[in-house]
Design an enzyme around this catalytic site. Structure first.
Site, short mmCIF file in Angstrom:
data_model
loop_
_atom_site.label_atom_id
_atom_site.label_comp_id
_atom_site.label_asym_id
_atom_site.label_seq_id
_atom_site.Cartn_x
_atom_site.Cartn_y
_atom_site.Cartn_z
N ASP A 101 -3.68 4.37 -2.49
CA ASP A 101 -3.40 2.75 -2.87
C ASP A 101 -3.75 1.88 -2.05
O ASP A 101 -3.81 2.53 -1.17
CB ASP A 101 -2.69 3.13 -4.03
CG ASP A 101 -1.40 2.74 -3.16
OD1 ASP A 101 -1.52 3.83 -2.60
OD2 ASP A 101 -0.73 2.93 -2.97
N GLU A 102 -4.31 0.92 -2.41
CA GLU A 102 -4.57 -0.55 -1.94
C GLU A 102 -4.76 -0.19 -0.56
O GLU A 102 -4.07 -0.74 0.76
CB GLU A 102 -2.95 -0.74 -1.47
CG GLU A 102 -2.10 -1.14 -2.61
CD GLU A 102 -0.31 -1.40 -2.45
OE1 GLU A 102 0.19 -1.01 -1.15
OE2 GLU A 102 0.17 -1.70 -3.79
N VAL A 103 -5.60 0.25 -0.07
CA VAL A 103 -6.33 0.22 0.80
C VAL A 103 -7.22 -1.38 1.23
O VAL A 103 -8.47 -1.58 0.76
CB VAL A 103 -7.68 1.42 0.87
CG1 VAL A 103 -8.22 1.45 2.64
CG2 VAL A 103 -7.29 2.81 0.28
#
Length: 508
Positions: free
Chosen positions: A305-307
């Site tokens: 997530d949240e790359v």
């Protein structure tokens, strides 16, 4: 359902009936009995002798008295006989937790297909038993047929933003068992710290942990947590989130993380793991191979997530490499490249894996067996999309315990319904459960238990009990009683969630 006024069972059983017949229990003369030699069951018997028979007042100690000379016309209960039909003790997603509990004046029995159902039934029995002022205990005649609605009922615990002491984790795991949770999702590392004590990558721990002597979980610690969970019917699923959420890893591995740019110049910041260097995949292989040996569950959560994709986009070396590899400037293809290599490493190590929804939202190619963890807002539509693609799914979106509101915010967790979209039966079947999440930016040893409990009990009942057990009005007095008569009485610092009042077992 006819509940005795003094009785509380949480989560609500699937089927329950009681009578007005009350049986008296002398705790000194009571015993759990079984022909099973299971050490899990025998240890549970010891544990539940203590949990079930907590005296009403500190001045009363029935365990030390020879007899009470108290008679009740309805009869005495001297034992609970536990029958387990299968010797299987594998703990996995398919473990069977159903049980039947029967308490009559003639006998009390607990039947379960597997030992895990027996553990759930013992918890229910312990909640049915009430202390009396005489020092004796009592229970109504009861018949319960019970089983979970969902087979994955988890809680994510973040030990990276703030380290949590082992004793706090033990107490929390106990309370998860009181609520019939069955998965301890251990978000063990993140940007801020790396408290995992790696022997194959010791420099990462040395430079990533807040304190190498006091703020790491050793191999022995992990083994103890896994055993402690197993004996309470909880799996332990570790999470090592990449390629983002790895900032502290880069302190010891300068080329592990991507150098971010502003325009044509590096801006001094680092982003996700750099996906163009082969040695970074060797790093992940080394780490995950060690993790595979320490954690026994076949599942691992690999995050995703949240790359910070803009960091990848802005790095000229990555842009040039993408062109050379035929990826053009499509950053989602680069993300797919990283994830496919990472998931391949995990698969080769024998892992099945869970990823955050971002991975499939970004059209990364993943194996059909991938489990998708839905965590963003607008979850009904997301559940519809993900299950239409035939992915097994876990819901977390509506159960973020770190989003804290003044007042009885347990109600919003209780009201969240995973099947709140117009899907087919096939789609609903793909939703195997959900997880509460306690991210620890503002939680540590001092407030962890009170922040989580009994707010997480709302999620617990939603995941265990029947879909139509959804009345806030009916749940409010029950969660008050559960918090007071079970959690507080057992020494859990669970916060009040139903407004002004008091509990006769106030934490002392």
């Amino acid at each position: 359902l006819a509940y005795p006024a003094m009785c509380v069972v949480w989560p609500m059983p699937q089927m329950m009936s009681t009578t007005s017949t009350i049986l008296t229990i002398n705790s000194k003369k009571f015993s759990f009995q079984s022909s099973s030699k299971s050490d899990i069951l025998q240890e549970a018997f010891k544990r539940y002798m203590n949990l079930t028979f907590i005296p009403l007042g500190k001045e009363i100690d029935p365990q030390s008295q020879d007899s009470f000379n108290v008679t009740v016309a309805n009869g005495d209960l001297t034992s609970l006989t536990v029958m387990i039909h299968s010797p299987k003790e594998e703990l996995n997603l398919e473990s069977v937790e159903n049980y039947t509990l029967t308490v009559t004046a003639k006998e009390a029995t607990l039947e379960a297909d597997e030992v895990w159902g027996a553990l759930r039934g013992l918890e229910t029995f312990s909640q049915l038993v009430e202390p009396t002022e005489s020092g004796m205990f009592q229970i109504n005649e009861t018949k319960i047929i019970d089983y979970p609605r969902f087979k994955h009922r988890g809680m994510l615990v973040d030990t990276a933003r703030h380290y949590l002491d082992m004793e706090v984790l033990y107490e929390h795991i106990d309370t998860m068992a009181y609520n019939k949770y069955n998965v301890f999702h251990w978000h063990i590392v993140d940007d801020e710290s790396f408290p995992y004590d790696s022997k194959v990558l010791p420099e990462v721990t040395a430079k990533g942990a807040y304190n190498l002597k006091t703020h790491v979980y050793t191999a022995d610690d992990i083994s103890k947590i896994i055993k402690y969970c197993r004996y309470r019917g909880l799996r332990v699923v570790p999470e090592f989130d990449t390629p983002g959420h790895t900032r502290c890893w880069g302190r010891s591995k300068p080329n592990l993380l991507t150098k971010c740019y502003s325009g044509f110049l590096p801006n001094g910041k680092t982003g996700p793991i750099n996906p163009i260097f082969p040695e970074n995949y060797e790093f992940m292989k080394t780490l995950l191979a060690e993790v595979r040996k320490r954690f026994t569950d076949k599942y691992i959560h690999l995050g995703g997530d949240e790359v910070l994709l803009n960091c990848w986009k802005g790095n000229p070396d990555i842009r040039n490499w993408m062109v050379e590899q035929g990826l053009g400037n499509n950053i989602s293809l680069l993300e797919s490249y990283y994830e496919s290599r990472l998931l391949g490493i995990a698969s080769n190590l024998g892992y099945d894996y869970i990823v955050w929804q971002s991975v499939v939202d970004n059209n990364v190619k993943v194996l059909p067996s991938t489990v998708v963890n839905v965590y963003k807002g607008g979850f009904p539509a997301e559940l519809n999309r993900v299950t239409k693609r035939n992915f097994t799914t876990i819901l977390s979106s509506c159960w973020y315990l770190d989003i804290y509101a003044y007042g009885p915010d347990w109600k919003r967790y209780y009201s969240c319904e995973p099947f709140s979209f117009n899907g087919t039966q096939r789609q609903h079947d793909l939703i195997i459960g959900g997880e509460s999440c306690i991210w620890s930016e503002y939680v540590d040893d001092t407030n962890f238990m009170s922040r989580v409990w009994p707010r997480a009990s709302g999620t617990a009942e939603r995941l265990w009990s029947a879909k139509n057990v959804n009345s806030i009005a009916l749940a409010t007095p029950r969660i008050h009683d559960f918090r007071c008569k079970i959690l507080i009485r057992r020494g859990i610092r669970a916060e009040p969630v139903t407004g002004p009042g008091f509990c006769e077992y106030e934490y002392g």
